[in-house]
Design a protein around this motif. Structure first.
Motif, PDB file in Angstrom:
ATOM      1  N   GLU A   1     -12.162  37.609  37.483  1.00 48.11           N
ATOM      2  CA  GLU A   1     -13.381  36.713  36.769  1.00 48.11           C
ATOM      3  C   GLU A   1     -13.217  35.986  35.756  1.00 48.11           C
ATOM      4  N   PHE A   2     -11.613  36.070  35.266  1.00 48.82           N
ATOM      5  CA  PHE A   2     -11.229  35.332  34.085  1.00 48.82           C
ATOM      6  C   PHE A   2     -10.317  34.254  34.349  1.00 48.82           C
ATOM      7  N   THR A   3     -10.287  33.296  33.872  1.00 50.79           N
ATOM      8  CA  THR A   3      -9.238  32.215  34.133  1.00 50.79           C
ATOM      9  C   THR A   3      -7.981  32.715  33.779  1.00 50.79           C
ATOM     10  N   ALA A   4      -6.753  31.755  34.258  1.00 53.88           N
ATOM     11  CA  ALA A   4      -5.376  32.336  33.770  1.00 53.88           C
ATOM     12  C   ALA A   4      -5.315  32.313  32.286  1.00 53.88           C
ATOM     13  N   GLN A   5      -5.765  31.330  31.528  1.00 52.89           N
ATOM     14  CA  GLN A   5      -5.670  31.277  30.128  1.00 52.89           C
ATOM     15  C   GLN A   5      -6.575  32.539  29.573  1.00 52.89           C
ATOM     16  N   GLY A  22       5.288  26.723  33.831  1.00 52.39           N
ATOM     17  CA  GLY A  22       4.937  25.543  34.557  1.00 52.39           C
ATOM     18  C   GLY A  22       3.586  25.460  35.113  1.00 52.39           C
ATOM     19  N   LEU A  23       2.735  26.097  34.143  1.00 52.37           N
ATOM     20  CA  LEU A  23       1.350  26.359  34.623  1.00 52.37           C
ATOM     21  C   LEU A  23       0.374  25.503  33.921  1.00 52.37           C
ATOM     22  N   ALA A  24       0.756  24.674  33.038  1.00 54.27           N
ATOM     23  CA  ALA A  24      -0.114  23.891  31.927  1.00 54.27           C
ATOM     24  C   ALA A  24      -1.246  23.131  32.828  1.00 54.27           C
ATOM     25  N   HIS A  25      -1.223  22.989  34.069  1.00 56.41           N
ATOM     26  CA  HIS A  25      -2.208  22.347  34.630  1.00 56.41           C
ATOM     27  C   HIS A  25      -3.079  23.298  35.538  1.00 56.41           C
TER      28      HIS A  25
END
Ligand code: ADP
Ligand code: MG
Length: 230
Positions: free
Chosen positions: A102-106, A135-138
């Motif tokens: 339930e939480f974003t990657a960030q 490589g996951l900035a986006h």
């Protein structure tokens, strides 16, 4: 300089279950891992790799023996002390990412930092930086369920590195990915470990990457021994 990051002496673990009796898994493991050392653990399924990593990661306790992390003996350490040591010194990567759905990657990379007392803005910046490094900035605002297997595992690695651990433990971190993705993720993991001078113990079946390791260990009769390279 005695920069031992992980030390196991005479570590023993037996699983006991009602009907099946007892299963001795680790029968006197001795092992020393120093800062900057990258060591692979390659052994058949069921020989005790996960058991060993869980003990080293303070996720479980041995029946006998001593485990030292960054110079601190964990024997007899109370739960709070074990938790603090785990939080501050150890990063753990599981075979299955174990991200919070339930939480974003960030947010997944921010959480361990905030638990350690880092301020939100700082934790967010660090998460952004780490995810960018993989490589996951986006992808920072994506929920884990919206990410590919390789991306999920990269987030899990970023999370493991979020509190600047001295020790990284990884339990078949790419075992769940297709071969090409596994090679790429493993490569990034090794680069991050080398780049930060971390000590790492990585259980893996990926024979091709073993040349990049400092040592390859295996489990034999419940003991950890160096594997002679073919
Ligand atoms: P590996 O990671 O090398 O595949 P594990 O450490 O997971 O090996 O398991 C070693 C042995 O201990 C296996 O036979 C497994 O079935 C058994 N085992 C692992 N965890 C438990 C547990 N919690 N209770 C009982 N037996 C277990
Ligand atoms: Mg395992």
């Amino acid at each position: 300089m005695n920069n031992v990051v992980l030390s196991l002496s005479n570590v023993k673990k037996t699983y006991r279950s009602g009907d099946e009796g007892s299963l001795p898994v680790l029968q006197g493991v001795d092992f020393t891992l120093r800062a900057g050392e990258l060591v692979a653990l390659v052994a058949p399924s069921g020989t005790g790799k996960s058991t060993l990593l869980h003990l080293a990661g303070l996720l479980d306790t041995p029946d006998e023996g001593d485990i030292e992390i960054a110079g601190q003996n964990t024997h007899g350490l109370a739960d709070a002390g074990r938790t603090a040591l785990r939080r501050d010194q150890i990063g753990f990567v599981y075979q299955f990412h174990h991200l919070l759905a339930e939480f974003t990657a960030q947010e997944n990379v921010m959480l361990p930092q905030m638990i350690a007392g880092v301020r939100k803005a700082e934790a967010r910046a660090k998460a952004q930086h780490l995810l960018g490094q993989f490589g996951l900035a986006h992808r920072v605002k994506h929920l884990p369920g919206k990410l590919s297997g390789g991306e999920q595992q990269r987030v899990a690695i970023a999370r493991a590195l979020a509190n600047n651990p001295v020790l990284l433990l990884a339990d078949e971190p790419t075992g769940n990915l297709d071969v090409r993705t596994a090679d790429a993720v493993f490569d990034e993991l090794l680069n991050a470990v080398r780049g930060q001078g971390l000590a790492a113990l990585v259980a893996t079946h990926n024979e091709e990457l073993l040349a990049r390791m400092d040592r390859v260990m295996t489990l034999r009769d419940g003991k950890l021994v160096e594997r002679v390279q073919p």
